[in-house]
Design a protein around this motif. Structure first.
Motif, short mmCIF file in Angstrom:
data_model
loop_
_atom_site.label_atom_id
_atom_site.label_comp_id
_atom_site.label_asym_id
_atom_site.label_seq_id
_atom_site.Cartn_x
_atom_site.Cartn_y
_atom_site.Cartn_z
N CYS A 146 -4.48 3.40 10.30
CA CYS A 146 -3.16 3.11 9.73
C CYS A 146 -2.68 4.26 8.88
O CYS A 146 -1.53 4.68 8.97
CB CYS A 146 -3.21 1.84 8.87
N TYR A 172 -0.70 -3.23 14.54
CA TYR A 172 -0.86 -1.80 14.75
C TYR A 172 -0.40 -1.42 16.15
O TYR A 172 0.27 -0.41 16.37
CB TYR A 172 -2.33 -1.41 14.55
N PRO A 189 -6.08 -0.12 18.28
CA PRO A 189 -6.99 0.52 17.33
C PRO A 189 -8.39 0.81 17.89
O PRO A 189 -8.84 1.96 17.78
CB PRO A 189 -7.04 -0.47 16.16
N GLY A 228 -9.72 0.55 10.91
CA GLY A 228 -8.30 0.23 10.97
C GLY A 228 -7.52 0.84 9.81
O GLY A 228 -6.42 1.36 9.99
N LEU A 258 2.88 -1.07 10.59
CA LEU A 258 1.66 -0.35 10.22
C LEU A 258 1.28 -0.64 8.78
O LEU A 258 0.09 -0.82 8.44
CB LEU A 258 1.87 1.15 10.42
N ASP A 279 -4.80 -5.81 14.21
CA ASP A 279 -4.88 -5.03 15.46
C ASP A 279 -3.58 -5.16 16.25
O ASP A 279 -3.08 -4.18 16.82
CB ASP A 279 -6.05 -5.53 16.32
N ALA A 282 -0.12 -4.03 8.78
CA ALA A 282 -1.46 -4.01 9.40
C ALA A 282 -2.49 -3.57 8.37
O ALA A 282 -3.58 -4.15 8.25
CB ALA A 282 -1.47 -3.09 10.61
N ARG A 283 -2.12 -2.54 7.62
CA ARG A 283 -3.07 -2.03 6.64
C ARG A 283 -3.43 -3.12 5.63
O ARG A 283 -4.58 -3.25 5.22
CB ARG A 283 -2.49 -0.81 5.93
N TYR A 335 -5.89 -5.43 7.30
CA TYR A 335 -7.21 -4.82 7.37
C TYR A 335 -7.89 -4.91 6.01
O TYR A 335 -9.08 -5.23 5.89
CB TYR A 335 -7.14 -3.35 7.80
#
Lengths: 303, 229
Positions: A247, A211, B66, A243, A219, A208, A222-223, A226
């Motif tokens: 992303c 992101y 998010p 998420g 990003l 989070d 982040a992916r 997640y």
């Protein structure tokens, strides 16, 4: 942190107690064990035991633990007179006690007398410089006075000594997030992930934050986090599934006009799996909102 | 709206929208909470924004994107069918005496006002909320903050003798309006505070669901249907 099963047990007991079904002592003990905050209920029911001399003596030596628990709960609810009374009883029973001394300092803090409380805590720290609870009170006081940078300073000093204290790292991360200091928050979550790599909560929080900082590299990272969260939760984490979709949308927006470096097939498959997972969850648990979810996912693909 | 100032615009908030937000703050007394205002420009009077509903959003980690992004997408999509949209933002600070408009409130307010110009930020006024049980105050327990756009003018000494005026970037500022905001924010139902006091006594806040809880447990409905039945 409380596990779901423990939370369920707590809520069950709480319902029982609130509806006159007994089990007060079990409830109060569970609250103590889990270190959760249920101050109003603890105050109400704890006090009813303490005010009944029969019930009180039935507790035996646990009576004093209850006085302590009710004192803290009373302070949380600003029932300072009640807290004062409980502390008086404890003072009589345990004169010269450091533990009671902590409660006295806590009461001064609850009254908002910050300087006196600082002094009281400093004196207590002289005798026991490694008392984690007192160090944390200093952070709490800084927060209560609206001095987040001071809270951060105290917390950082604390963590230099007690670097394994995950609660403290989490608190620090949350303070950083509240000040929108995302990079610093990210650092805290990195420490947490290093110390407990199998806890999905930390991966999710880190994702989070990444992101929120934004930028293509973050990003993409982040992916990954997640995805790790989904892995660690057996695909059940709605926030992580969402998420992934967020992303995907953000990454394709950013890489538009660039070298399409994100056209890696795994990512696309991941997105469609996440979308399917979400639709399944919604169909099962919140069917009325399924349409909303589907059109939200569609708008993410298009944007 | 003509000259671009906010001078004439008023906000009228329905009882349900108002109470839902206050109850949400009471449910999470130790945290900062936020929510969005839903409504439209009044079809009868262009100078009034009708806030007919509200959605409580989060009680933890408000500045993370998010959950916010997904909630705004879903909320807009739900209400567009009723001809409504997100028209403002509500925020309650963590500490009792904190009256500042925080960074996150400004950011979200900025974002919302890109889609609905003149979107207000409503800030919970804790002192007024506390005084509710004691007084007969009928004004809302919230402050209204409006976005003021200020154009800064620079006079540049130009060639040819005459100075030229150029407008630098407009700086954005969220300002609390009115002494108690009472004149800008109106309660649609004048007895809203009476109803609110009732609900507080009966601890109704326990039933309010926000988006945070929905994300943790999909069976919980952020629309809060049946909350006021």
């Amino acid at each position: 942190m409380v596990m779901k099963t423990e939370e369920r047990e707590l809520n069950q007991l709480e319902n029982q107690v609130e509806n006159g079904g007994g089990g007060v002592w079990e409830y109060l003990s569970l609250v103590r064990k889990l270190k959760v905050r249920r101050s109003e209920i603890v105050l109400k029911h704890g006090l009813s035991i303490l005010n009944d001399s029969g019930k009180r003596s039935a507790l035996g030596p646990d009576e004093w633990t209850l006085y302590e628990q009710v004192a803290v709960a009373a302070m949380n609810c600003q029932s300072l007179a009640v807290a004062q009374n409980c502390i008086k009883v404890l003072q009589k029973k345990f004169p010269e006690s450091k533990r009671v001394g902590k409660l006295e300092a806590l009461l001064i803090e609850a009254k908002g007398m910050w300087e006196e409380a600082e002094k009281a805590y400093s004196i207590l720290l002289e005798d026991n410089p490694l008392d984690q609870v007192i160090h944390k009170r200093k952070v709490a006081m800084a927060k209560a006075q609206g001095k987040p940078s001071l809270a951060i300073e105290h917390l950082n000093k604390y963590l230099e000594v007690f670097m394994a204290d995950q609660d403290a790292w989490r608190e620090l991360a949350e303070i950083y997030v509240s000040l929108q200091m995302y990079k610093q928050a990210a650092f805290c979550y990195e420490e947490l992930i290093l110390s407990q790599p199998t806890l999905p909560l930390y991966h999710l929080a880190y994702a989070d934050v990444l992101y929120t900082i934004g930028g293509l590299e973050n990003l993409i990272a982040a992916r990954k986090y997640y995805a790790a969260t989904i892995d660690l939760t057996g695909g059940k984490c709605t926030r992580a599934l969402l998420g992934i979709c967020l992303c995907g949308s953000a990454i394709s927006q950013l890489s538009r006009g660039r070298n399409k470096e994100d056209k890696d097939m795994a990512a696309q498959e991941l997105e469609s799996l996440a979308a399917t997972g979400l639709e399944k969850e919604y169909k099962q648990k919140s069917p009325a909102k399924l349409n909303l979810l589907s059109s939200a996912l569609r708008s993410l693909k298009l944007s | 709206m003509g000259t671009g100032t906010n001078g004439e615009l008023k906000y009228e908030i329905s009882q349900n929208a108002y109470i839902k937000l206050v109850l949400h703050s009471l449910r999470h007394k130790t945290a900062a909470v936020n929510g969005v205002l839903v409504g439209r420009i009044s079809p009868n009077d262009e100078g009034v924004v009708e806030i007919s509903d509200s959605v409580p959003l989060f009680h933890s980690n408000l500045p993370l994107l998010p959950p916010l992004e997904i909630s705004l997408i879903m909320i807009e999509q739900h209400y567009v069918a009723q001809g409504l949209s997100v028209v403002g933002y509500f925020h309650a600070n963590q500490r009792f005496d904190d009256v500042e408009v925080s960074g996150v409130a400004k950011n979200i307010g900025d974002h919302i006002s890109r889609y609905f110009p003149h979107a207000p930020i409503l800030l919970l006024n804790n002192k007024k909320l506390e005084a509710l049980s004691q007084g007969k105050d009928r004004s809302p327990v919230m402050q209204v903050c409006i976005l003021m756009l200020r154009a800064v003018r620079l006079v540049a000494a130009g060639t040819g003798g005459s100075g030229s005026l150029c407008v630098r970037d407009a700086s954005k500022n969220w300002r609390v309006v009115g002494a108690d905001g009472g004149s800008k924010l109106l309660l649609k139902e004048p007895s809203a505070n009476v109803v609110l006091s009732d609900y507080i006594s009966s601890e109704k806040w326990k039933d309010v669901i926000d988006f945070d809880e929905h994300l943790d447990d999909l069976t919980k409905d952020w629309l809060n249907p049946g909350l006021f039945n």
